[in-house]
Design an enzyme around this catalytic site. Structure first.
Site, short mmCIF file in Angstrom:
data_model
loop_
_atom_site.label_atom_id
_atom_site.label_comp_id
_atom_site.label_asym_id
_atom_site.label_seq_id
_atom_site.Cartn_x
_atom_site.Cartn_y
_atom_site.Cartn_z
N ASP A 157 29.50 -9.14 36.83
CA ASP A 157 30.88 -9.54 37.10
C ASP A 157 30.87 -11.03 37.42
O ASP A 157 31.27 -11.49 38.49
CB ASP A 157 31.52 -8.72 38.20
N TYR A 162 35.81 -13.32 36.38
CA TYR A 162 36.98 -12.44 36.53
C TYR A 162 38.19 -13.04 35.82
O TYR A 162 38.26 -14.25 35.62
CB TYR A 162 37.31 -12.26 38.02
N ASN A 201 31.03 -4.91 34.37
CA ASN A 201 32.11 -4.31 33.58
C ASN A 201 33.22 -5.30 33.29
O ASN A 201 33.83 -5.27 32.21
CB ASN A 201 32.65 -3.07 34.29
N HIS A 244 33.43 2.16 44.84
CA HIS A 244 33.25 2.78 43.52
C HIS A 244 32.45 4.08 43.59
O HIS A 244 32.55 4.92 42.69
CB HIS A 244 32.55 1.81 42.57
#
Length: 328
Positions: free
Chosen positions: A81, A84, A119, A222
C-alpha cells in the site's frame, strides 16, 4: 561400461540441477553488508504510507530518519500500500514524488528501499510501480511482485499476497484491480507457493524472514487472511521461518508464541486509528497499537532484535529472538 556409468552420473546431476534450480522463477538479489564491528544488519519496516505527507506520514518519515541515523540502517522495507488510494496511474504519476521522494528526505533514508505491492497498489497501474523508470527518477526505489533478497546472515522472501485474497476477484465492489500477468489466478498462486517453498528450503541463511502485505495472524481491523492461513502458513511452519512481516492493518502489532514463527505488523505509515481490535489470545498478543509508527530490526548471527516506535519516536515495544536457544 565406464562411459555408460559416467554418462548416467552426468544425467543424474543435470536432473538434480533442473529440478532444484530452474523451476524457481523468483528473482534473486544480494544486498552488500556494511562492515560493522558486530557484523550486524539493520533496517526499518514501514507499510501503508503513501498519502502525500497527510495523516502524519511526514511525521512518521521524520522519526524514521532519526532512528535510521542512530542504527546506521542498511535499507528500508515497505510492506505495501505504497500509494493511496488507487496506486499509481503510470510512471509519470506525480504521486510518486509527492508520496515518496519528497517525504522520505532524511539523509539516513537515502538507502535502498525494497517494496512489495498492497491491495491499493493493485487498484492502479501495477506495471508502473515495477518499472525501472521509477528507479531512474529515484534510485532508492525497487519493487517486484515477489523476489528473494540475501543480505549477510538473512534471507528475505518477498511474496505477493494479493492474488490469494478471493474477494478481490469475486466481490471487487467498485474497485478495478490490475491483474495483468497474474491470471490465471490458481496457476499464479500455485507457482508462487512452489517457488517460495523451494527457495526457503534451499536457503542456508541463519535467519529466514518472509515479507508480504496481508496479515496471517492479526487482531487488526481486517482480521486474518484465511487464504494465507490455509496455503502460506504451512510453508512457514514446515520450514521454520523466523518472522513473517506484513502491513495491511493500519497498526503496529506483534503476535507470537514460544518456538514458533513470530508475526510482525508494521502498517502505521500514515492513516490509522481504526478503533477496532479483534479478540486474540493475550499470551500471544505481545503488542497491539492502533496508531501510526514503524519498526526497526537489528540482526546479528545470534539475535534478532525488533523495536516498534510511534509517530513521536517513542518506543512502544521491544522483543528479540535468539538462535542460541531457538526462539524466545
Amino acid at each position: 561400461m565406464k562411459m555408460h556409468v559416467c554418462f548416467s552420473v552426468i544425467l543424474m546431476f543435470l536432473s538434480i540441477f533442473f529440478i532444484n534450480g530452474a523451476l524457481s522463477k523468483l528473482e534473486r538479489l544480494k544486498h552488500p553488508v556494511k562492515k560493522k564491528s558486530d557484523g550486524s544488519l539493520s533496517f526499518l519496516v514501514i507499510g501503508d504510507w503513501g498519502r502525500k505527507g497527510g495523516f502524519n506520514q511526514s511525521l512518521v518519515a521524520h522519526q524514521m530518519g532519526v532512528v535510521g541515523e542512530k542504527l546506521d540502517i542498511d535499507f528500508v522495507i515497505s510492506v505495501g500500500d505504497n500509494f493511496y488510494d488507487d496506486g499509481l496511474k503510470g510512471v509519470n504519476d506525480p504521486s510518486f514524488e509527492a508520496s515518496f521522494s519528497h517525504i522520505y528526505t532524511h539523509p539516513s533514508l537515502q538507502k535502498q528501499w525494497y517494496s512489495v505491492l498492497g491491495n491499493h497498489d493493485y487498484r492502479g497501474n501495477v506495471e508502473a510501480q515495477l518499472s525501472k523508470v521509477l528507479t531512474q527518477k529515484d534510485w532508492r526505489w525497487f519493487c517486484r511482485r515477489s523476489f528473494v533478497l540475501s543480505s549477510g546472515m538473512v534471507d528475505f522472501f518477498f511474496a505477493d499476497t494479493n492474488p490469494f485474497v478471493e474477494k478481490y476477484f469475486t466481490e471487487p465492489e467498485d474497485h478495478t484491480y490490475d491483474w495483468r500477468n497474474v491470471l490465471p489466478r490458481n496457476k499464479y498462486i500455485s507457482n508462487l507457493l512452489h517457488d517460495l517453498d523451494l527457495e526457503i528450503k534451499k536457503s542456508r541463511a541463519t535467519w529466514k524472514f518472509v515479507v508480504g502485505h496481508h496479515g496471517i495472524k492479526t487482531a487488526g481491523n481486517h482480521g486474518v487472511t484465511q487464504e494465507l492461513v490455509d496455503q502460506l502458513l504451512p510453508i512457514l511452519e514446515e520450514n521454520k521461518v523466523d518472522l513473517y512481516i506484513n502491513g495491511h492493518d493500519h497498526c503496529l502489532q506483534h503476535i507470537g508464541s514460544h518456538g514458533k514463527t513470530q508475526f510482525l505488523t508494521s502498517g502505521g505509515g500514515s492513516k490509522a486509528w481504526r478503533g477496532h481490535v479483534q479478540p486474540w489470545d493475550p499470551k500471544e498478543l505481545k503488542l497491539y497499537y492502533d496508531g501510526q509508527g514503524f519498526m526497526s530490526l537489528h540482526i546479528t548471527h545470534s539475535k534478532a532484535k525488533f523495536i516498534y516506535y510511534d509517530v513521536s519516536g517513542n518506543v512502544l515495544h521491544r522483543s528479540s529472538l535468539s538462535k542460541r536457544s531457538a526462539h524466545l
